[in-house]
Design an enzyme around this catalytic site. Structure first.
Site, short mmCIF file in Angstrom:
data_model
loop_
_atom_site.label_atom_id
_atom_site.label_comp_id
_atom_site.label_asym_id
_atom_site.label_seq_id
_atom_site.Cartn_x
_atom_site.Cartn_y
_atom_site.Cartn_z
N SER A 140 -7.92 4.60 1.41
CA SER A 140 -7.65 3.17 1.64
C SER A 140 -8.64 2.67 2.67
O SER A 140 -9.10 3.45 3.52
CB SER A 140 -6.22 2.98 2.18
OG SER A 140 -6.06 1.67 2.69
N TYR A 153 -0.22 5.06 8.58
CA TYR A 153 -0.82 5.05 7.24
C TYR A 153 -2.33 5.26 7.32
O TYR A 153 -2.89 6.10 6.59
CB TYR A 153 -0.49 3.72 6.55
CG TYR A 153 -1.16 3.55 5.20
CD1 TYR A 153 -0.89 4.44 4.16
CD2 TYR A 153 -2.03 2.50 4.96
CE1 TYR A 153 -1.50 4.29 2.92
CE2 TYR A 153 -2.64 2.34 3.72
CZ TYR A 153 -2.38 3.23 2.71
OH TYR A 153 -2.97 3.08 1.49
N1 LIG Z 1 -1.99 -1.05 -3.65
C1 LIG Z 1 -2.86 -1.17 -2.65
O1 LIG Z 1 -3.12 -2.27 -2.13
C2 LIG Z 1 -3.57 0.05 -2.13
C3 LIG Z 1 -4.68 -0.13 -1.29
C4 LIG Z 1 -5.33 1.00 -0.80
C5 LIG Z 1 -4.91 2.26 -1.14
N2 LIG Z 1 -3.82 2.41 -1.96
C6 LIG Z 1 -3.40 3.77 -2.28
O2 LIG Z 1 -3.36 3.91 -3.69
C7 LIG Z 1 -2.33 4.83 -4.06
C8 LIG Z 1 -1.42 4.19 -5.09
O3 LIG Z 1 -0.90 2.98 -4.56
P1 LIG Z 1 -0.08 1.95 -5.50
O4 LIG Z 1 -0.09 0.65 -4.79
O5 LIG Z 1 -0.54 2.05 -6.89
O6 LIG Z 1 1.39 2.59 -5.36
P2 LIG Z 1 2.76 2.35 -6.17
O7 LIG Z 1 2.63 1.28 -7.18
O8 LIG Z 1 3.81 2.23 -5.12
O9 LIG Z 1 2.91 3.75 -6.90
C9 LIG Z 1 3.07 4.92 -6.13
C10 LIG Z 1 3.07 6.12 -7.04
O10 LIG Z 1 3.29 7.28 -6.23
C11 LIG Z 1 4.36 8.03 -6.78
N3 LIG Z 1 5.16 8.64 -5.73
C12 LIG Z 1 5.74 8.03 -4.66
N4 LIG Z 1 6.44 8.91 -3.94
C13 LIG Z 1 6.30 10.11 -4.58
C14 LIG Z 1 6.81 11.42 -4.34
N5 LIG Z 1 7.60 11.68 -3.28
N6 LIG Z 1 6.47 12.41 -5.19
C15 LIG Z 1 5.67 12.16 -6.26
N7 LIG Z 1 5.16 10.96 -6.54
C16 LIG Z 1 5.49 9.95 -5.72
C17 LIG Z 1 5.17 7.02 -7.57
O11 LIG Z 1 5.78 7.67 -8.66
P3 LIG Z 1 7.37 7.86 -8.88
O12 LIG Z 1 8.05 6.66 -8.32
O13 LIG Z 1 7.51 8.08 -10.34
O14 LIG Z 1 7.62 9.09 -8.12
C18 LIG Z 1 4.13 6.06 -8.09
O15 LIG Z 1 3.61 6.53 -9.32
C19 LIG Z 1 -1.63 5.23 -2.76
O16 LIG Z 1 -2.16 6.45 -2.28
C20 LIG Z 1 -1.99 4.11 -1.80
O17 LIG Z 1 -1.97 4.51 -0.46
C21 LIG Z 1 -3.15 1.34 -2.46
#
Ligand SMILES: NC(=O)c1ccc[n+]([C@@H]2O[C@H](COP(=O)([O-])OP(=O)(O)OC[C@H]3O[C@@H](n4cnc5c(N)ncnc54)[C@H](OP(=O)(O)O)[C@@H]3O)[C@@H](O)[C@H]2O)c1
Length: 245
Positions: A140, A153
């Site tokens: 991130s 984070y």
């Molecule tokens: N969205 C943003 O703005 C952004 C920006 C920078 C970086 N990121 C990074 O990108 C990645 C994905 O973000 P996102 O926004 O797409 O997240 P999201 O929509 O909240 O999805 C999170 C994913 O992680 C899985 N997960 C959560 N807890 C888990 C656990 N205990 N065990 C296994 N799987 C788990 C969830 O699957 P289940 O619910 O099926 O377990 C889901 O598939 C993260 O690492 C985040 O830090 C996001």
């Protein structure tokens, strides 16, 4: 198609960025292992990939649970050798340092650092033994900025970026390319609670808007594909220009 004959394990593939990566990999010909906790959402992602002409299977595990990593490793290995590992599953709790309790600290470090660490420990030596492999860590821009409310984070993602470089040193000579992607604010189910706040937050960036998951997935396809053979230990920033200004 860039990923024909590859088998890819994508964590957090049931939602948001991970889902878009899984779907993009499927379109590029990879056999995709869709990892998450939610079996119904995993089945939906798998069905979508198959409907688009790809192949995929669900692998269900809670990576925050003590035995979750071992469960996922065993389930994934049952499908054969893994060529591409995407460490994407992550949580991003936001609170001041004094307001962050130990349970939140542990949950964040467990999912954002411990899970990528031990998944890489399990798969990178196997990739090295076959002389090729790709590991892609989803970081991130919070890893690069000191931001109130994102100390924990940001530190977890800064750790992941250091691990990216250390693993490039450790596994690169054996043919395993380890790299990271640092997304900026991106519209996903995880950031949905931020609503219009995400638009306001990003309005001053060069792109003037949040990203969409498919825009992050494009970088993952590149890092998994033949065009990135000479890329090791790098972090590709995909953030609408936030880090540039
Ligand atoms: N969205 C943003 O703005 C952004 C920006 C920078 C970086 N990121 C990074 O990108 C990645 C994905 O973000 P996102 O926004 O797409 O997240 P999201 O929509 O909240 O999805 C999170 C994913 O992680 C899985 N997960 C959560 N807890 C888990 C656990 N205990 N065990 C296994 N799987 C788990 C969830 O699957 P289940 O619910 O099926 O377990 C889901 O598939 C993260 O690492 C985040 O830090 C996001």
């Amino acid at each position: 198609m860039q990923l024909t004959d590859s088998r890819a394990l994508v964590t957090g593939a049931t939602s948001g960025i991970g889902r878009a990566i899984a779907e993009a990999f499927g379109r590029e010909g990879a056999h995709v292992l869709v990892a998450g906790r939610d079996a119904a959402r995993a089945a939906e992602v798998v069905a979508g990939i198959v409907a688009s002409g790809g192949t995929a299977a669900p692998v269900i595990a809670d990576l925050g649970a003590p035995d979750g990593i071992a469960v996922l490793v065993e389930a994934a290995k049952a499908h054969g050798p893994i060529d591409v590992l995407v460490n994407n599953a992550g949580i991003y709790p936001m609170s001041g340092t004094a307001q962050t309790d130990e349970a939140t600290f542990e949950a964040t470090m467990n999912l954002n650092v411990r899970a990528p660490f031990f998944l890489t420990a399990a798969f990178a030596p196997l990739m090295a033994a076959q002389g090729r492999g790709r590991i892609i860590n989803i970081s991130s821009i919070a890893a690069h900025l000191g931001t109130t409310g994102m100390a924990l984070y940001g530190a977890s993602k800064a750790a992941l970026e250091l691990l990216t470089k250390a693993w490039a040193a450790e596994f690169g000579p054996a043919g395993v390319n380890v790299n990271a992607i640092a997304p900026g604010p991106t519209r996903t189910p995880g950031t949905a609670p931020m609503g219009a706040g995400l638009d306001e937050f990003t309005s001053g960036f060069p792109a003037g808007r949040p990203g969409v998951p498919e825009e992050i997935a494009g970088a993952a396809v590149y890092l998994a594909g033949p065009g990135a053979a000479f890329v090791h230990g790098a972090t590709i920033v995909v953030d609408g220009g936030r880090m540039a200004i």
